[in-house]
Motif scaffolding. Sequence first.
Motif, short mmCIF file in Angstrom:
data_model
loop_
_atom_site.label_atom_id
_atom_site.label_comp_id
_atom_site.label_asym_id
_atom_site.label_seq_id
_atom_site.Cartn_x
_atom_site.Cartn_y
_atom_site.Cartn_z
N ALA A 40 0.81 -1.21 0.00
CA ALA A 40 0.00 0.00 0.00
C ALA A 40 0.85 1.28 0.00
O ALA A 40 0.31 2.38 -0.03
N GLY A 41 2.18 1.12 0.06
CA GLY A 41 3.06 2.28 0.05
C GLY A 41 3.23 2.95 1.40
O GLY A 41 3.67 4.09 1.48
N LEU A 42 2.90 2.24 2.48
CA LEU A 42 3.03 2.82 3.83
C LEU A 42 4.50 2.84 4.25
O LEU A 42 5.24 1.88 3.99
N THR A 43 4.92 3.90 4.89
CA THR A 43 6.31 4.01 5.34
C THR A 43 6.46 4.20 6.85
O THR A 43 7.54 3.96 7.38
N ASN A 44 5.43 4.61 7.55
CA ASN A 44 5.53 4.85 8.99
C ASN A 44 5.29 3.61 9.82
O ASN A 44 5.74 3.54 10.97
N PHE A 45 4.56 2.65 9.28
CA PHE A 45 4.34 1.40 10.00
C PHE A 45 4.14 0.27 9.00
O PHE A 45 3.81 0.49 7.84
N GLY A 46 4.39 -0.95 9.47
CA GLY A 46 4.22 -2.13 8.63
C GLY A 46 2.95 -2.87 9.01
O GLY A 46 2.52 -2.85 10.17
N VAL A 47 2.35 -3.51 8.02
CA VAL A 47 1.18 -4.35 8.21
C VAL A 47 1.43 -5.64 7.45
O VAL A 47 1.66 -5.60 6.23
N ASN A 48 1.43 -6.75 8.17
CA ASN A 48 1.66 -8.04 7.53
C ASN A 48 0.51 -8.99 7.81
O ASN A 48 -0.03 -9.01 8.92
N SER A 65 13.26 -2.53 21.31
CA SER A 65 13.61 -1.41 22.18
C SER A 65 12.78 -0.16 21.88
O SER A 65 12.46 0.60 22.79
N ARG A 66 12.43 0.08 20.60
CA ARG A 66 11.79 1.33 20.22
C ARG A 66 10.52 1.16 19.39
O ARG A 66 9.86 2.14 19.09
N GLN A 67 10.22 -0.05 18.98
CA GLN A 67 9.06 -0.25 18.10
C GLN A 67 7.94 -1.01 18.81
O GLN A 67 8.20 -2.02 19.47
N ARG A 123 7.82 1.68 12.54
CA ARG A 123 9.16 1.62 11.95
C ARG A 123 10.09 2.67 12.55
O ARG A 123 10.87 3.30 11.85
N THR A 124 10.01 2.85 13.87
CA THR A 124 10.86 3.81 14.55
C THR A 124 12.33 3.48 14.32
O THR A 124 12.74 2.33 14.46
N ALA A 125 13.12 4.51 14.01
CA ALA A 125 14.56 4.34 13.76
C ALA A 125 15.29 3.94 15.04
O ALA A 125 14.78 4.09 16.15
N ASP A 126 16.50 3.44 14.87
CA ASP A 126 17.40 3.07 15.96
C ASP A 126 16.84 1.98 16.86
O ASP A 126 17.19 1.89 18.04
N ASP A 127 16.00 1.13 16.31
CA ASP A 127 15.44 0.01 17.08
C ASP A 127 16.50 -1.07 17.27
O ASP A 127 17.37 -1.26 16.43
N ALA A 128 16.41 -1.74 18.39
CA ALA A 128 17.23 -2.93 18.65
C ALA A 128 16.28 -4.04 19.08
O ALA A 128 15.26 -3.78 19.71
#
Length: 157
Positions: A40-48, A65-67, A123-128
């Motif tokens: 769907a072209g989403l970039t802020n979150f994933g849907v599977n 850690s961050r998502q 899809r928060t950056a710097d996730d561990a």
Amino acid sequence: MKKSTVFDPVSVAESNATSYPEPYRAANQKRWNRRLGDHAGLTNFGVNLTRIVPGGQSSARHWHSRQDEFVYVLSGMVMLETDAGEQQFEPGTCVGFPAGAADGHRFINRSKEDVLLLVVGDRTADDAIAHPDIDMQAHLQPDGKYRFLRKDGSPFS
């Protein structure tokens, strides 16, 4: 600006690809994903749309850690395994996993039928990602892919 996309979820290609390194890769190949958010072209979150075949698992037990993660059971009976033990989930049941909550989780299909889950994660950056049961950790790279290392920081060979 992108336009909205209307589509049939089963028209999206299904894949059992995993970025897990050996020796952990094979255990994750009994689950299949349709990456609906990407389609769907989403970039802020994933849907599977995740299908777990009998004997399969969603992933190794892990926590982010961050998502944040959210899972809704669409069909089948599946076991949720966390630090507290196991809990059976049936269709219509859902659960959320807040970022930073150090409670490893995974879904296991011990039934004789496929399980179908709707999985949503940001899809928060710097996730561990921590994996409490196996010698693996992961760090999200700037390109959006995870780099997997052993817990001592050494690479997989």
